[in-house]
Design an enzyme around this catalytic site. Structure first.
Site, PDB file in Angstrom:
ATOM      1  CG  HIS A  49      -1.675  -1.209   1.481  1.00  0.00           C
ATOM      2  ND1 HIS A  49      -2.162  -1.557   2.722  1.00  0.00           N
ATOM      3  CD2 HIS A  49      -2.079  -2.202   0.636  1.00  0.00           C
ATOM      4  CE1 HIS A  49      -2.831  -2.706   2.634  1.00  0.00           C
ATOM      5  NE2 HIS A  49      -2.783  -3.115   1.382  1.00  0.00           N
TER       6      HIS A  49
ATOM      7  CE1 TYR B  19       2.206   0.565   8.302  1.00  0.00           C
ATOM      8  CE2 TYR B  19       1.307  -0.314  10.340  1.00  0.00           C
ATOM      9  CZ  TYR B  19       1.615  -0.463   9.006  1.00  0.00           C
ATOM     10  OH  TYR B  19       1.323  -1.638   8.370  1.00  0.00           O
TER      11      TYR B  19
END
Length: 469
Positions: free
Chosen positions: A71, A134
């Site tokens: 992604h 993240y």
């Protein structure tokens, strides 16, 4: 596999531009371990972009072989492993010559990687109970998913050597159905917005960036700098840079009540709005300044000279510079005697020469012309090279001249006698006229921008080219 303790914080470049792998110092003892996963000051010093993270996410993966991606999201990410170990795969899905470039690496808790916007991110867990973190610089939303770019984990062109074959790995149905590289639409870059795009400098920037879809131009009709609604309605997340080519430059009219209000509205209030947008959204702001921020008493005006404006126009330009200077990522491009596509001194002198008029021209104001073609090229150079932020003088090069000297050059280039131009003092020229005070010395040394790798054309060469056109 045990974590390696006490590594030095180190950056390692990768084949994908902007993707940087970091070794992190991990400190351990009999109780476990501790690390500084994100330390802004140390990492920015090491070269990591100051990407201003706003959200921290954790992906927990129960089994080895769990595979996620690929992604590419519309934001930057700083990725690390909290516990466990992963095989990471990153593919450049941005528009440009490195589209499709691949980088892979195994990461444990002693490593982290910075992934810029548009680079596809995928990983496979190599141990049970792996947590993958993240740190991102935009807030996740359902709407943002429409801006993602995806690549199939099994794409033959990328040819990623997954340690656990994909037919034995844990994948989502959605990830299995992402497109192959040949069918991927690359993620476009963030845009540059040029405001004031219908003025002399705006026209030069239009010409310079002609055909570049990443640069958007807005004149007054497209973007009203005096409207709060114009600012709130724009999705600034799609932009990286604002170039402010708008200014009120009617030096004499600025001394009138109406002109004073307009000068402050355009040169200060609107600039403050642009600065606020730049600060809020971490944009680069390019702002064009003027020699009129100085009183002209110095022999040359360096970038760090204190402001000393004489009139209202100079005062508003100095105030605008002060506002822009607090934007973390800014370029103040200071010019003098601007000449471009529009009414200006050179065109006026050329017209007088063709009509056989012998003008009286000021001979005690000294400076250099700044052709908009060169100003635009200098701005692009600063942006493309990532030059150090701050103020830069930018005029054309060559020996400083008076307005009368330049008028003489125009007459000669127009095949008219140079002595048709008569020099007069500023005081004599404006005697009995309502006029703003003007700096007598407007010379801007070019050392700083030359050291940054940009060399403006000689003013006489630029003048000859301008008149030939």
């Amino acid at each position: 596999m045990p974590i390696e303790f006490s590594k030095k914080l180190t950056a390692h470049d990768t084949p994908i531009p902007g993707v940087v792998l970091y070794d992190l110092p991990v400190h351990g003892d009999n109780r476990g371990w501790f690390k500084e996963n994100w330390q802004r000051e140390k990492m920015v010093t090491l070269g990591l972009p100051d990407f201003r993270p706003v959200q921290n996410n954790i992906s927990f993966n129960e089994k080895a072989g769990t595979t996620r991606g690929i992604h590419a999201e519309p934001w930057d990410k700083f990725i690390s492993v909290a516990t466990g170990r992963i095989f990471g795969a990153w593919v450049d899905l941005r528009e440009g010559p490195t589209f499709g470039a691949v980088f892979t690496a195994e990461l444990d808790a002693s490593q982290a990687i910075f992934i810029p916007r548009g680079v596809g991110n995928g990983f496979q867990t190599l141990e049970d109970c792996t947590a993958y973190t993240y740190l991102v610089n935009d807030h996740w939303s359902a709407d943002a998913q429409g801006q993602y770019t995806f690549l199939n984990l099994a794409d033959e062109t990328a040819a990623i050597a997954w340690p656990i074959p994909l037919d034995q790995a844990e994948l989502s149905d959605k990830d299995k159905n992402h497109p192959r590289l040949a069918d991927v639409t690359p993620m476009p870059p963030k845009k540059t917005l040029v405001v004031g795009a219908d003025g002399q400098l705006g026209k030069a920037l239009r010409k310079l960036y002609d055909g570049d879809s990443s640069v958007e131009f807005a004149g007054r009709a497209e973007f009203d700098l005096g409207s709060d609604e114009a600012f709130s309605a724009r999705n600034w997340k799609n932009y990286s840079t604002i170039i402010n080519a708008a200014a009120y430059t009617a030096v004499d009219a600025a001394e009138t009540p109406e002109g004073r209000r307009t000068a402050w509205a355009i040169n200060v209030t609107a600039v403050a709005r642009l600065a606020r947008a730049a600060v809020d959204h971490n944009l680069v702001l390019v702002h064009v300044s003027s020699d009129y921020v100085f009183d002209g008493s110095a022999k040359v005006h360096t970038e760090d000279e204190a402001f000393s404006p004489l009139g209202v126009y100079g005062q508003t330009k100095a105030a605008g510079d002060a506002v822009v200077s607090v934007v973390p990522r800014h370029y103040i491009v200071r010019t003098s005697w601007v000449i471009g596509d529009g009414t200006n001194f050179v065109r006026t002198m050329a017209s007088l020469a063709q009509r056989g008029i012998e003008p009286a021209v000021v001979n005690d104001q000294i400076g250099r012309l700044s052709f908009t073609e060169d100003i635009a090229a200098g701005i692009r150079h600063l942006l493309e090279t990532g030059a150090e932020y701050g103020a830069y003088n930018l005029s054309n090069d060559g020996e400083p001249q008076s307005w009368a000297d330049i008028a003489g050059d125009v007459y000669e280039l127009s095949a008219k006698p140079r002595d048709a131009v008569t020099g007069v003092s500023t005081a004599k020229y404006f005697e009995g006229k309502a006029a703003a005070p003007r700096p007598l010395n407007s010379v801007l040394p070019l050392d700083k921008i030359q050291a940054a790798g940009f060399q403006p054309r000689h003013a006489k060469e630029a003048l000859a080219d301008y008149l030939a056109e």
